[in-house]
Design a protein around this motif. Structure first.
Motif, PDB file in Angstrom:
ATOM      1  N   LEU A  47       0.860  -1.192   0.000  1.00  0.00           N
ATOM      2  CA  LEU A  47       0.000   0.000   0.000  1.00  0.00           C
ATOM      3  C   LEU A  47       0.889   1.233   0.000  1.00  0.00           C
ATOM      4  N   THR A  48       0.441   2.269  -0.723  1.00  0.00           N
ATOM      5  CA  THR A  48       1.230   3.494  -0.822  1.00  0.00           C
ATOM      6  C   THR A  48       0.373   4.709  -0.508  1.00  0.00           C
ATOM      7  N   GLN A  49       0.603   5.307   0.641  1.00  0.00           N
ATOM      8  CA  GLN A  49      -0.001   6.592   1.019  1.00  0.00           C
ATOM      9  C   GLN A  49      -1.517   6.619   0.809  1.00  0.00           C
ATOM     10  N   ILE A  50      -2.213   5.687   1.461  1.00  0.00           N
ATOM     11  CA  ILE A  50      -3.676   5.627   1.353  1.00  0.00           C
ATOM     12  C   ILE A  50      -4.297   6.557   2.389  1.00  0.00           C
ATOM     13  N   SER A  51      -5.197   7.423   1.934  1.00  0.00           N
ATOM     14  CA  SER A  51      -5.902   8.339   2.841  1.00  0.00           C
ATOM     15  C   SER A  51      -7.366   8.443   2.431  1.00  0.00           C
ATOM     16  N   PHE A  52      -8.255   8.280   3.387  1.00  0.00           N
ATOM     17  CA  PHE A  52      -9.680   8.532   3.169  1.00  0.00           C
ATOM     18  C   PHE A  52     -10.374   8.573   4.520  1.00  0.00           C
ATOM     19  N   THR A  53     -11.589   9.071   4.540  1.00  0.00           N
ATOM     20  CA  THR A  53     -12.390   9.109   5.764  1.00  0.00           C
ATOM     21  C   THR A  53     -13.723   8.421   5.519  1.00  0.00           C
ATOM     22  N   GLN A  54     -14.328   7.959   6.590  1.00  0.00           N
ATOM     23  CA  GLN A  54     -15.656   7.352   6.537  1.00  0.00           C
ATOM     24  C   GLN A  54     -16.475   7.849   7.713  1.00  0.00           C
ATOM     25  N   GLN A  55     -17.702   8.249   7.428  1.00  0.00           N
ATOM     26  CA  GLN A  55     -18.607   8.691   8.478  1.00  0.00           C
ATOM     27  C   GLN A  55     -19.403   7.504   9.012  1.00  0.00           C
ATOM     28  N   SER A  56     -19.884   7.617  10.242  1.00  0.00           N
ATOM     29  CA  SER A  56     -20.727   6.574  10.813  1.00  0.00           C
ATOM     30  C   SER A  56     -21.963   6.379   9.936  1.00  0.00           C
ATOM     31  N   GLY A  57     -22.260   5.143   9.581  1.00  0.00           N
ATOM     32  CA  GLY A  57     -23.416   4.835   8.747  1.00  0.00           C
ATOM     33  C   GLY A  57     -23.150   4.893   7.258  1.00  0.00           C
ATOM     34  N   GLN A  58     -22.003   5.415   6.854  1.00  0.00           N
ATOM     35  CA  GLN A  58     -21.672   5.518   5.427  1.00  0.00           C
ATOM     36  C   GLN A  58     -21.212   4.166   4.895  1.00  0.00           C
ATOM     37  N   LYS A  59     -21.760   3.750   3.768  1.00  0.00           N
ATOM     38  CA  LYS A  59     -21.413   2.461   3.162  1.00  0.00           C
ATOM     39  C   LYS A  59     -20.315   2.671   2.133  1.00  0.00           C
ATOM     40  N   VAL A  60     -19.168   2.049   2.369  1.00  0.00           N
ATOM     41  CA  VAL A  60     -17.998   2.214   1.503  1.00  0.00           C
ATOM     42  C   VAL A  60     -17.662   0.883   0.847  1.00  0.00           C
ATOM     43  N   ALA A  61     -17.456   0.905  -0.470  1.00  0.00           N
ATOM     44  CA  ALA A  61     -17.016  -0.274  -1.215  1.00  0.00           C
ATOM     45  C   ALA A  61     -15.631  -0.016  -1.778  1.00  0.00           C
ATOM     46  N   ILE A  62     -14.800  -1.056  -1.784  1.00  0.00           N
ATOM     47  CA  ILE A  62     -13.453  -0.971  -2.342  1.00  0.00           C
ATOM     48  C   ILE A  62     -13.381  -1.883  -3.556  1.00  0.00           C
ATOM     49  N   SER A  63     -12.959  -1.329  -4.690  1.00  0.00           N
ATOM     50  CA  SER A  63     -12.851  -2.097  -5.930  1.00  0.00           C
ATOM     51  C   SER A  63     -11.424  -2.044  -6.445  1.00  0.00           C
ATOM     52  N   GLY A  64     -11.056  -3.076  -7.175  1.00  0.00           N
ATOM     53  CA  GLY A  64      -9.719  -3.135  -7.755  1.00  0.00           C
ATOM     54  C   GLY A  64      -9.398  -4.546  -8.187  1.00  0.00           C
ATOM     55  N   GLU A  65      -8.410  -4.674  -9.051  1.00  0.00           N
ATOM     56  CA  GLU A  65      -8.003  -5.994  -9.501  1.00  0.00           C
ATOM     57  C   GLU A  65      -7.370  -6.785  -8.367  1.00  0.00           C
ATOM     58  N   THR A  66      -7.295  -8.104  -8.550  1.00  0.00           N
ATOM     59  CA  THR A  66      -6.574  -8.952  -7.602  1.00  0.00           C
ATOM     60  C   THR A  66      -5.130  -8.474  -7.467  1.00  0.00           C
ATOM     61  N   GLY A  67      -4.692  -8.332  -6.217  1.00  0.00           N
ATOM     62  CA  GLY A  67      -3.331  -7.869  -5.979  1.00  0.00           C
ATOM     63  C   GLY A  67      -3.188  -6.365  -5.875  1.00  0.00           C
ATOM     64  N   SER A  68      -4.307  -5.638  -5.891  1.00  0.00           N
ATOM     65  CA  SER A  68      -4.236  -4.173  -5.822  1.00  0.00           C
ATOM     66  C   SER A  68      -4.106  -3.652  -4.395  1.00  0.00           C
ATOM     67  N   GLY A  69      -4.204  -4.539  -3.390  1.00  0.00           N
ATOM     68  CA  GLY A  69      -4.012  -4.120  -2.005  1.00  0.00           C
ATOM     69  C   GLY A  69      -5.288  -3.981  -1.200  1.00  0.00           C
ATOM     70  N   LYS A  70      -6.410  -4.415  -1.738  1.00  0.00           N
ATOM     71  CA  LYS A  70      -7.703  -4.227  -1.063  1.00  0.00           C
ATOM     72  C   LYS A  70      -7.764  -4.939   0.295  1.00  0.00           C
ATOM     73  N   SER A  71      -7.412  -6.230   0.295  1.00  0.00           N
ATOM     74  CA  SER A  71      -7.483  -7.001   1.542  1.00  0.00           C
ATOM     75  C   SER A  71      -6.498  -6.477   2.578  1.00  0.00           C
ATOM     76  N   THR A  72      -5.314  -6.104   2.135  1.00  0.00           N
ATOM     77  CA  THR A  72      -4.315  -5.553   3.060  1.00  0.00           C
ATOM     78  C   THR A  72      -4.831  -4.270   3.701  1.00  0.00           C
ATOM     79  N   LEU A  73      -5.534  -3.461   2.929  1.00  0.00           N
ATOM     80  CA  LEU A  73      -6.103  -2.227   3.476  1.00  0.00           C
ATOM     81  C   LEU A  73      -7.129  -2.541   4.562  1.00  0.00           C
ATOM     82  N   LEU A  74      -8.029  -3.494   4.308  1.00  0.00           N
ATOM     83  CA  LEU A  74      -9.013  -3.861   5.330  1.00  0.00           C
ATOM     84  C   LEU A  74      -8.325  -4.393   6.583  1.00  0.00           C
ATOM     85  N   GLN A  75      -7.335  -5.241   6.407  1.00  0.00           N
ATOM     86  CA  GLN A  75      -6.641  -5.819   7.549  1.00  0.00           C
ATOM     87  C   GLN A  75      -5.880  -4.755   8.341  1.00  0.00           C
TER      88      GLN A  75
END
Length: 323
Positions: free
Chosen positions: A19-47
């Protein structure tokens, strides 16, 4: 109060940056989806958000407090953040009610509400080895939610599910948000799972956050061809051809991007083309048309042409996008 703030998070493993310099915010109740190809870092970000992976730089702030990573905590994880991975496990040969009782900290009424929302009340007497994959997943989810977390992270929850179990799980996820007030982030490869559900979509590419915004914005105004491809079919036409065929010009961009539904077939005018292929998808037809310099795909709810027909092509100029 800041519900979730991911600030400048990078993760490196064995010298490789995940992962490289990931920044974002989420409000309570806001539904956020993460999309990207396999190996783009999605699971690592959640973990990393869940406190299961240590960031190399940056930090995760949850409810105004820093999430402590596994390097600084004996038992990794955050008590108010639940993470359901793709490789969830259940004890073998136990009854479902036993599995749930071992982790249950809820009152009987709260537990029954959770089981009903997860659609597992009828499964409590069954043994775990007698469950389908979709049922096992909902049991694992209910067990995870017995701590009543504020934030739920779902890693590819719809993968490997048939249409029936997928539909049930979508209803469960809806009710977790609407009835229990649990805030969610989920990963999915299927645009139908994200565009219709999310309030905000994050697009990951090679460990970087390349685009974020509301679903309609992401779909109609992708930042590049990669982002466009994640959310459906498209036509990518070189700027020189777009100018000569449609009179559309943008000197700052190299390609015109057209979603198939932004193109119409007509009989009397438009750019001349020939129908080369017709495919039926139930809710719509996909028609391929060969123009003088490029082949394009058009979608339509009805189809009154056959292969070999000469047609005219008209572009909805309010729905064009340049990349």
């Amino acid at each position: 109060m800041r519900f979730l703030e991911v600030s400048g998070v990078s993760v490196a493993e064995e010298g490789t940056e995940i992962l490289t310099q990931i920044s974002f915010t989420q409000q309570s109740g806001q539904k956020v989806a993460i999309s990207g190809e396999t190996g783009s870092g999605k699971s690592t970000l959640l973990q990393t958000i869940a406190g299961l992976v240590q960031p190399s730089t940056g930090q995760v702030i949850f409810k105004d407090k820093k999430v402590i990573g596994p390097h600084d905590k004996l038992v990794p994880g955050h008590p108010d953040i639940a993470y359901l991975s793709q490789q969830f496990e259940l004890p073998q040969f136990l009854r479902v009610e036993q599995v749930l009782q071992y982790s249950n900290t809820l009152t009987e009424a709260e537990a029954q509400t959770l089981y009903e929302i997860c659609r597992i009340s009828h499964l409590t007497k069954r043994r775990t080895n007698q469950l389908s994959g979709g049922e096992r997943q909902r049991i694992a989810l209910a067990r995870l939610l017995s701590s009543w977390p504020d934030l739920l992270l779902l890693d590819e929850p719809y993968s490997n599910l048939d249409m029936g179990h997928k539909s049930v799980l979508k209803s469960v996820i809806h009710d977790l948000s609407e009835e229990l007030g649990i805030t969610l982030i989920l990963i999915s490869h299927d645009p139908h799972d994200t565009l219709s559900w999310a309030d905000e979509i994050l697009v990951m590419q090679q460990g970087q956050l390349v685009q974020q915004g509301k679903p309609q914005h992401i779909y109609t105004q992708p930042i590049n061809e990669y982002s466009a491809a994640l959310f459906g079919k498209y036509n990518l036409i070189p700027a020189t051809i777009a100018s000569s065929l449609f009179g559309l010009v943008n000197k700052a961009k190299t390609h015109l991007l057209l979603r198939p539904e932004s193109i119409k077939l007509v009989q009397d005018n438009g750019v001349a083309g020939k129908v080369t292929s017709i495919k039926y998808f139930g809710s719509h037809y996909e028609i391929e048309v060969q123009l003088s310099e490029v082949s394009i795909k058009v979608t339509s709810a009805v189809c009154d042409v056959v292969e070999g027909n000469e047609v005219g092509v008209v572009v909805d100029r309010e729905k064009v996008w340049w990349v």
